[in-house]
Design a protein around this motif. Structure first.
Motif, PDB file in Angstrom:
ATOM      1  N   LEU B  34      -3.165   4.423   7.331  1.00  0.00           N
ATOM      2  CA  LEU B  34      -1.716   4.301   7.131  1.00  0.00           C
ATOM      3  C   LEU B  34      -0.968   4.769   8.368  1.00  0.00           C
ATOM      4  N   ASN B  35      -1.437   5.844   8.922  1.00  0.00           N
ATOM      5  CA  ASN B  35      -0.767   6.468  10.043  1.00  0.00           C
ATOM      6  C   ASN B  35      -1.088   5.778  11.359  1.00  0.00           C
ATOM      7  N   SER B 160       7.167  15.900   5.970  1.00  0.00           N
ATOM      8  CA  SER B 160       6.255  16.578   6.911  1.00  0.00           C
ATOM      9  C   SER B 160       4.999  15.733   7.050  1.00  0.00           C
ATOM     10  N   PRO B 161       4.954  14.913   8.099  1.00  0.00           N
ATOM     11  CA  PRO B 161       3.901  13.912   8.246  1.00  0.00           C
ATOM     12  C   PRO B 161       2.487  14.481   8.273  1.00  0.00           C
ATOM     13  N   VAL B 166       3.253   9.313   4.072  1.00  0.00           N
ATOM     14  CA  VAL B 166       3.836   8.154   3.387  1.00  0.00           C
ATOM     15  C   VAL B 166       5.339   7.986   3.659  1.00  0.00           C
ATOM     16  N   PRO B 167       6.157   9.070   3.554  1.00  0.00           N
ATOM     17  CA  PRO B 167       7.599   8.850   3.816  1.00  0.00           C
ATOM     18  C   PRO B 167       7.852   8.267   5.205  1.00  0.00           C
ATOM     19  N   ARG B 168       7.134   8.741   6.200  1.00  0.00           N
ATOM     20  CA  ARG B 168       7.353   8.234   7.556  1.00  0.00           C
ATOM     21  C   ARG B 168       6.947   6.768   7.650  1.00  0.00           C
ATOM     22  N   TYR B 169       5.856   6.443   6.938  1.00  0.00           N
ATOM     23  CA  TYR B 169       5.417   5.052   6.923  1.00  0.00           C
ATOM     24  C   TYR B 169       6.500   4.155   6.319  1.00  0.00           C
ATOM     25  N   PHE B 236       9.187  10.159  16.245  1.00  0.00           N
ATOM     26  CA  PHE B 236       8.877  10.553  14.862  1.00  0.00           C
ATOM     27  C   PHE B 236       7.363  10.482  14.640  1.00  0.00           C
ATOM     28  N   TYR B 237       6.753   9.454  15.231  1.00  0.00           N
ATOM     29  CA  TYR B 237       5.321   9.225  15.034  1.00  0.00           C
ATOM     30  C   TYR B 237       4.481  10.283  15.735  1.00  0.00           C
TER      31      TYR B 237
END
Lengths: 259, 346
Positions: B34-35, B160-161, B166-169, B236-237
């Motif tokens: 995912l990341n 908090s990745p 998931v939220p960042r995705y 962000f990544y």
């Protein structure tokens, strides 16, 4: 020398002492030209006579090396092409310059948009609808109403030439300049083109470069003959047909027909 | 000269299927995938989309997009609380807006200069711009920290990745879809059609009354905004930004992503980015050791070979291959059309 019938009105276009050099080539030499409102003028001459260069100087593709260009009573010698277009000058190109990746309707849409406001509009607007109506009406005027959604790259040569004229007309110009609109057209297509030009609104001033004498001499009331970068004779189509210099220039080419 | 392109319109059903799959991806794949694959492909795709947008709609192939995204990323990292850089400690959302404004304004200013050149000259001036941005941040350590800005503060929506990617995705997915739809819609507006006119025949555009330089400048500004979005998402990544991440290699990588995907369709950006991310991660496992020519560490060789094959076989990239396959499927083989009767021209 005779003068056009409408000589009393002020000129819509006046070239005074126009010269244009490209390096060592003297493409246009001391051309003077006056065109009056509503006039239908043909510019004739053999290849390399400087006709298209004169067109480019009028439309502002590049400036003259010397001389003065006046449009609609204003000195536009140093004005870029886009500003001259917005004053009411429209032109076509000898080889079609269309937006190949866009549809017929989108091409005409841009033609109508160019002289208006909102070039940079990034949101849909009701103005688009009006421009599209204008585009579609022009498409049917030039016989392309069945090809509105087709990409220009998929059109035939004849259809592209029709669209080329439509692109200039859709802007509702005061002065329309057509550079060999009949080039490469079939006889039937040329007849249709001639009829369309004869049917143009009388308020539109027309300057036409054309090798096809049938088209040129039927449409024009006044003819400018160029040779070697200079204007050699001006007159009515009848005078041009009977002119000895013109005959000598075209000798053997059989382009001047006597009915 | 630019090849003649028609920017085809996408199909809604295909988009819905892809977005639906992307939406359930967190249930199907590991956090790592995912990341490192999907999230990365989405933001890298946005960077490539800014390049493809300019190339496909305005006929301008730019190497300046990484320069712009570097500016946006660095601006964001400097404006929020972080380890290194200016550490202005703004609210992350405010910093996000600030970074996009800075990137867009710089893009418009630079575009205004670059818009006067075309083709290879445009390519070179934009390349120079990216190199300039890289050296600026390498040398002005007050703005880039020593070796980068670390532990960059992120907006709350990212969560908090490290514990939950998931939220960042989803944030990156939503932004990517918005960019895709937004640029597509823009291409149908008066401005967007004018841009395509400038691409096909600038001389005609001038003859119609358009200011071609202004159109090109604004197109570059729009692309700069999109590149800026990618730049902030890349921070962000990575939760950090270093001058090394906006260097010449990254400039080339974004171009490679765009070319692999297909320079003439926006969708190509994400197709290329996904391909790139997959090869980047998995070539280390798949690739066997062959002398010292091929091996798990030969990512650049692999991507280079793929790049060559695609450039030679399909200038339209993977999307171009897909298009021609679909065209073959849709029009089954049939007898050649009858020859048109030649018209006699007297």
């Amino acid at each position: 020398m005779a003068t056009p019938a409408t000589a009393a009105e002020p000129a819509i276009l006046r070239l005074s002492g126009i010269d244009r050099r490209f390096g060592g080539v003297h493409a246009v030499r001391g051309v003077d030209l006056e065109v009056r409102p509503g006039e239908r003028r043909a510019v004739l001459g053999p290849n390399g006579a400087g006709k298209t260069t004169v067109f480019n100087l009028i439309s502002g593709e590049f400036p003259p090396s010397s001389g003065r260009v006046e449009l609609f009573g204003h000195d536009v010698t140093n004005l870029p092409a886009r500003k001259r277009a917005r004053m009411g000058l429209s032109r076509t190109f000898q080889t079609s310059r269309l937006f190949a990746g866009l549809s017929v309707e989108d091409n005409l849409f841009l033609g109508a948009l160019g002289v208006g406001a909102g070039h940079l509009r990034m949101v849909p607007s009701s103005k688009d609808g009006r421009l599209r109506e204008q585009a579609r009406a022009m498409a049917s005027q030039v016989g392309l109403d069945s090809r509105l959604d087709d990409l220009v790259m998929d059109l035939s040569h004849g259809e592209q030439r029709q669209l080329e004229v439509g692109m200039a007309l859709v802007a509702e110009p005061k002065l329309l300049m057509l550079d060999e609109p009949a080039a490469g057209l079939s006889r039937a297509e040329r007849v249709k083109l001639t009829e369309m030009l004869l049917g143009l609104d009388e308020s539109i001033t027309l300057i036409l470069i054309e090798h096809d004498m049938d088209v040129a001499l039927r449409v024009a009331q006044w003819v400018t003959m160029m040779h070697d970068g200079a204007v050699i004779v001006e007159g009515t189509p009848e005078e041009i047909r009977g002119n000895q210099t013109v005959h000598d220039l075209y000798l053997g080419s059989g382009l001047i027909s006597h009915e | 000269m630019n090849p003649i392109v028609s920017t085809k319109r996408f199909s809604w059903p295909a988009l819905i299927v892809v977005v639906a799959l992307a939406a359930i991806a967190p249930l199907l794949v590991s956090d790592f995938f995912l990341n490192s694959i999907l999230t990365k492909a989405l933001w890298l795709g946005i960077a490539a989309a800014s390049l493809i947008f300019l190339a496909a709609y305005a006929g301008m192939v730019s190497l300046g997009q990484v320069g712009i995204y570097g500016i946006a990323g660095m601006a964001y990292a400097n404006l929020v609380l972080a380890d290194g850089g200016a550490g202005a400690a703004w609210n992350p959302y405010l910093a996000l807006i600030g970074a996009l404004v800075i990137a867009t304004v710089v893009g418009l200013g630079f575009g205004w200069i670059a818009a006067r050149s075309e083709g290879i000259y445009f390519l070179m001036i934009t390349l120079a711009f990216s190199v300039l941005v890289y050296y600026f941040f390498s040398q002005v350590t007050g703005l880039s920290g020593f070796g980068g800005i670390n532990s960059v503060d992120l907006p709350g929506v990212v969560g908090s990745p490290e514990t939950d990617p998931v939220p960042r995705y989803f944030l990156t997915l939503v932004v990517a879809v918005l960019v895709f739809l937004g640029l597509g819609a823009l291409s149908r507006t008066a401005f967007g059609l004018g841009m395509q006119g400038v691409r096909d025949e600038p001389a005609r555009m001038r003859a119609l009354g358009f200011d071609v330089t202004r159109h090109r400048t604004l197109a570059f500004g729009v692309a700069a905004f999109v590149a800026g979005v990618a730049g902030v998402l890349s921070v962000f990544y990575n939760t950090r930004i270093t001058p090394g991440s906006i260097n010449l290699a990254q400039t080339i990588d974004v171009l490679i992503v765009a070319v692999i995907g297909g320079l003439y369709r926006l969708e190509g950006a994400w197709v290329g980015a996904l391909t790139y991310a997959l090869i980047d991660n998995y070539s280390r496992e798949w690739v066997p050791e062959v002398g010292n020519v091929l091996g798990p560490a030969r990512f650049n060789t692999l991507i280079g070979v793929l790049f060559l094959i695609i450039v030679l076989a399909s200038p339209g990239g993977l999307i171009g291959i897909w298009d021609s396959l679909m065209a073959k499927v849709r029009t089954p083989r049939r007898a050649p059309a009858p020859k048109p009767v030649p018209q006699t021209i007297e």
